[in-house]
Design a protein around this motif. Structure first.
Motif, PDB file in Angstrom:
ATOM      1  N   TYR A  10      19.554  16.515  39.285  1.00 38.76           N
ATOM      2  CA  TYR A  10      20.260  16.215  38.041  1.00 38.76           C
ATOM      3  C   TYR A  10      20.996  17.439  37.508  1.00 38.76           C
ATOM      4  O   TYR A  10      22.059  17.319  36.879  1.00 38.76           O
ATOM      5  CB  TYR A  10      19.264  15.711  36.992  1.00 38.76           C
ATOM      6  N   LEU A  11      20.474  18.623  37.772  1.00 39.98           N
ATOM      7  CA  LEU A  11      21.096  19.842  37.263  1.00 39.98           C
ATOM      8  C   LEU A  11      22.495  20.044  37.828  1.00 39.98           C
ATOM      9  O   LEU A  11      23.357  20.652  37.178  1.00 39.98           O
ATOM     10  CB  LEU A  11      20.223  21.054  37.586  1.00 39.98           C
ATOM     11  N   SER A  12      22.714  19.531  39.014  1.00 39.04           N
ATOM     12  CA  SER A  12      24.037  19.700  39.626  1.00 39.04           C
ATOM     13  C   SER A  12      25.109  18.870  38.920  1.00 39.04           C
ATOM     14  O   SER A  12      26.309  19.083  39.140  1.00 39.04           O
ATOM     15  CB  SER A  12      23.991  19.325  41.116  1.00 39.04           C
ATOM     16  N   THR A  13      24.693  17.940  38.074  1.00 39.67           N
ATOM     17  CA  THR A  13      25.655  17.112  37.336  1.00 39.67           C
ATOM     18  C   THR A  13      26.054  17.749  36.006  1.00 39.67           C
ATOM     19  O   THR A  13      26.967  17.252  35.342  1.00 39.67           O
ATOM     20  CB  THR A  13      25.077  15.713  37.062  1.00 39.67           C
ATOM     21  N   GLN A  22      17.499  26.471  40.355  1.00 38.59           N
ATOM     22  CA  GLN A  22      18.055  26.519  39.005  1.00 38.59           C
ATOM     23  C   GLN A  22      19.225  27.504  38.929  1.00 38.59           C
ATOM     24  O   GLN A  22      20.248  27.216  38.301  1.00 38.59           O
ATOM     25  CB  GLN A  22      16.962  26.929  38.013  1.00 38.59           C
ATOM     26  N   LEU A  23      19.092  28.645  39.578  1.00 41.90           N
ATOM     27  CA  LEU A  23      20.152  29.650  39.560  1.00 41.90           C
ATOM     28  C   LEU A  23      21.420  29.120  40.230  1.00 41.90           C
ATOM     29  O   LEU A  23      22.537  29.297  39.703  1.00 41.90           O
ATOM     30  CB  LEU A  23      19.676  30.920  40.267  1.00 41.90           C
ATOM     31  N   HIS A  24      21.268  28.477  41.365  1.00 39.86           N
ATOM     32  CA  HIS A  24      22.432  27.936  42.085  1.00 39.86           C
ATOM     33  C   HIS A  24      23.131  26.867  41.241  1.00 39.86           C
ATOM     34  O   HIS A  24      24.376  26.841  41.162  1.00 39.86           O
ATOM     35  CB  HIS A  24      21.988  27.337  43.416  1.00 39.86           C
ATOM     36  N   ALA A  25      22.345  26.007  40.573  1.00 36.19           N
ATOM     37  CA  ALA A  25      22.930  24.922  39.786  1.00 36.19           C
ATOM     38  C   ALA A  25      23.660  25.450  38.554  1.00 36.19           C
ATOM     39  O   ALA A  25      24.749  24.981  38.211  1.00 36.19           O
ATOM     40  CB  ALA A  25      21.844  23.938  39.377  1.00 36.19           C
ATOM     41  N   ILE A  26      23.081  26.437  37.892  1.00 34.89           N
ATOM     42  CA  ILE A  26      23.693  26.943  36.662  1.00 34.89           C
ATOM     43  C   ILE A  26      24.976  27.729  36.957  1.00 34.89           C
ATOM     44  O   ILE A  26      25.938  27.706  36.166  1.00 34.89           O
ATOM     45  CB  ILE A  26      22.686  27.805  35.867  1.00 34.89           C
ATOM     46  N   LYS A  27      25.039  28.403  38.108  1.00 33.94           N
ATOM     47  CA  LYS A  27      26.274  29.100  38.497  1.00 33.94           C
ATOM     48  C   LYS A  27      27.361  28.102  38.893  1.00 33.94           C
ATOM     49  O   LYS A  27      28.542  28.299  38.569  1.00 33.94           O
ATOM     50  CB  LYS A  27      25.992  30.063  39.658  1.00 33.94           C
ATOM     51  N   THR A  57      18.748  36.714  40.737  1.00 40.12           N
ATOM     52  CA  THR A  57      17.667  36.129  39.940  1.00 40.12           C
ATOM     53  C   THR A  57      18.233  35.568  38.648  1.00 40.12           C
ATOM     54  O   THR A  57      19.342  35.935  38.214  1.00 40.12           O
ATOM     55  CB  THR A  57      16.587  37.178  39.604  1.00 40.12           C
ATOM     56  N   LEU A  58      17.455  34.714  38.001  1.00 41.11           N
ATOM     57  CA  LEU A  58      17.863  34.154  36.711  1.00 41.11           C
ATOM     58  C   LEU A  58      17.982  35.246  35.655  1.00 41.11           C
ATOM     59  O   LEU A  58      18.843  35.171  34.768  1.00 41.11           O
ATOM     60  CB  LEU A  58      16.856  33.095  36.264  1.00 41.11           C
ATOM     61  N   GLU A  59      17.129  36.249  35.748  1.00 46.87           N
ATOM     62  CA  GLU A  59      17.170  37.341  34.777  1.00 46.87           C
ATOM     63  C   GLU A  59      18.489  38.110  34.884  1.00 46.87           C
ATOM     64  O   GLU A  59      19.116  38.451  33.866  1.00 46.87           O
ATOM     65  CB  GLU A  59      15.988  38.281  35.006  1.00 46.87           C
ATOM     66  N   GLU A  60      18.947  38.383  36.120  1.00 43.86           N
ATOM     67  CA  GLU A  60      20.215  39.069  36.315  1.00 43.86           C
ATOM     68  C   GLU A  60      21.374  38.221  35.803  1.00 43.86           C
ATOM     69  O   GLU A  60      22.324  38.753  35.188  1.00 43.86           O
ATOM     70  CB  GLU A  60      20.419  39.391  37.803  1.00 43.86           C
ATOM     71  N   PHE A  61      21.293  36.928  36.040  1.00 44.67           N
ATOM     72  CA  PHE A  61      22.356  36.037  35.570  1.00 44.67           C
ATOM     73  C   PHE A  61      22.412  36.014  34.043  1.00 44.67           C
ATOM     74  O   PHE A  61      23.494  36.054  33.456  1.00 44.67           O
ATOM     75  CB  PHE A  61      22.123  34.625  36.121  1.00 44.67           C
ATOM     76  N   ARG A  62      21.248  35.972  33.394  1.00 42.55           N
ATOM     77  CA  ARG A  62      21.218  35.947  31.928  1.00 42.55           C
ATOM     78  C   ARG A  62      21.750  37.258  31.342  1.00 42.55           C
ATOM     79  O   ARG A  62      22.357  37.269  30.270  1.00 42.55           O
ATOM     80  CB  ARG A  62      19.795  35.667  31.441  1.00 42.55           C
TER      81      ARG A  62
END
Length: 276
Positions: free
Chosen positions: A181-184, A215-220, A239-244
């Motif tokens: 669902y995150l990919s949508t 989660q990281l792949h979907a949010i990017k 990592t999610l931390e680096e992305f944030r």
């Protein structure tokens, strides 16, 4: 002349008075015996009714003990699915239930509900009887109806209780969104990065066992195709931390631009009014 005066009755003798008194006493005695007989008969009827009621109550109590049912004031009987050992356990006086757990209504992941319940109860007690008797408090709707229909004394441990619960509502897990669902979720054309991050993170929190890399792949992938997405593609946060950390700086830039834009709008409106 003829004397028309009434004929006088001869005076009563002592013998006559004695006989009349004896007859009166006999009549009183007869009436007393009659009243006593009536009272005894009434008492026997009352005793009979009381005995029948007591026998019925005793019979009902024996029946309830066999079926595990608990009588209520309204006359209804509610089945008790817990064993005698669980019900006889004395709850601690200082025991308190967690108030932040939302009752399960039959839709969603039942395993997640059990896990969250156990984690909240860990601070209070991990005692089996306490877990069993506390868990129904956090059931509602279809789940509460399921619990009320369980067989008497069918639950002897919380592990058994939790397994029954999870198996019964296993099909309800299909209503839970998974990682696909995150990919949508995509950042809208005019949606700020802050709003997108909030929207995405809220959805991710509802997915159990979500892997960070997924989660990281979907949010990017959901970022709007602009300079910031290109910057992320170059930086390649692992990592999610680096992305944030990257998004924090970009959000500050967007909010600064928005503040400046809001300050310019009143000036532009004043210029437009002056030109008219």
């Amino acid at each position: 002349m003829t004397d028309h005066s009434e004929t006088q009755q001869p005076p009563q003798t002592n013998a006559d008075l004695t006989a009349a008194n004896a007859a009166l006493l006999a009549e009183n005695q007869r009436m007393a015996e009659l009243l006593a007989a009536m009272q005894n008969n009434g008492d026997r009827k009352v005793d009979s009714k009381r005995t029948n009621a007591e026998q019925h109550e005793e019979h009902q109590s024996e029946s309830n003990a066999k079926t595990g049912e608990t009588p209520t004031k309204s006359g209804r009987r509610r089945a008790n699915p817990f064993s005698e050992e669980i019900m006889s356990y004395k709850m601690p006086q200082n025991f308190t239930l967690p108030m932040t757990l939302t009752p399960y209504k039959g839709i969603g992941d039942p395993k997640f509900h059990v896990t969250k319940f156990e984690s909240m109860m860990f601070l209070n007690s991990d005692c089996d009887p306490i877990l069993c008797r506390s868990f129904p408090t956090f059931l509602d709707g279809a789940a509460l109806l399921w619990f009320s229909n369980l067989s008497a004394e069918s639950i002897t441990s919380f592990d058994e209780f939790a397994k029954m619960f999870i198996n019964h509502f296993a099909a309800s897990k299909i209503y839970v969104r998974d990682s696909d669902y995150l990919s949508t979720i995509k950042q809208g054309l005019h949606e700020s990065l802050k709003d997108y991050m909030t929207h995405f993170t809220t959805a991710a929190l509802e997915i159990s066992d979500l892997k960070p890399e997924v989660q990281l792949h979907a949010i990017k992938s959901g970022l709007r195709p602009r300079k910031f997405q290109e910057a992320i593609a170059v930086a390649k946060p692992k990592t999610l931390e680096e992305f944030r950390d990257k998004t924090t700086g970009q959000i500050e830039i967007e909010e600064l631009r928005e503040t400046r834009r809001n300050k310019k709008l009143p000036l532009q409106k004043d210029d437009d009014k002056s030109a008219k």
